[in-house]
Design a protein around this motif. Sequence first.
Motif: not given
Length: 342
Positions: A60-63, A73-75, A146-151, A153-161
Amino acid sequence: MAQKNRDSHEGSQPETAAEHYYDYEARFVKQKREQERINILPRVIKPAMFAKGEFALGDLRVFSRYTVAPLSMLTCGFLDLRPGAQTEPRRMMPSLIAYIIEGSGEVIQDGLKIPFASGDVVIIPPYTTYQFIAHEQQGLRAWLPQIRLWHGQGLLWRESLSNGQNENESTSDQKVAELFQSRRQSRAQVNGKTRYDWFLSRLADENRIERENPRLIGAANCAWESTRQGRLKFYISRWTEVAARGLDLMAQEIAPSERSGEHRHIFEELLLVVKGRGYDLHDGTQHRWAEGDLICVPPMIVHQHVNDGNESAQVISVWPQQPGHELLGGIEQISNASDWKS
């Protein structure tokens, strides 16, 4: 003497990269290099070419754009579960959709169980705990675009519970949880008449949409349409009321020896071939595809899908709902589908 002092002073300054002086030229060069990458990279990505790890076209990282496919934009990823298996609970900031390619099971979202079958689309709103479970009698395979936009914007956050987090990770996750809990408590409608009041009311509206609208779109509830582009079935579009918005999703069937319409648009498009074989025409160049392949359509490319097999072909298509729609989001139809009847 003054000229000498000035030359001496200027000579003592650190050398600055040319792009700092010529920012426009630097951007032009970068865009030219990106276009060159788009032209070089394959338009059809076969499973053997998928990137290693979770994301078939790069993470998902834009780079990581333009490393596997000519898309920015897409992956996407795939989920495979054997009969009776299940994923670990997880949640992330962006929303998620899953097209069920085959099999059946259920997804648990914040304790809510939602059964699904082949051909359905599962919708997971932002920051929602989710877990996929395959039925005991059969496994499942799902496609997760998925969209590669959130990285960016600093919103590429995921939590493994699952267990195993250290103290710092646990504290950070708790802060994010508190932030989203606070936002979801906003339910009161703002009754003011200013334009800013409209913005204040949006959070409550979005919370209501998430609570009240479906998180599953059944294949049987979507009608096929005969259009200039061919036989289409829209799952998610601008007119669909669903619990989260991010991508539009559409299915297309192409009969043997037939071809879709020929069109172009400003937004990227990513397609999964779920059945059949054939080829795409992109600005006149041919790109062969078969079941399991990913078709990548860069912006503003004239494209068309052709079925040269002996059975019907079916593709699932996604594109971003928002980026690329700034008064340029319309579709330009170049020619109609071969089986279109006006």
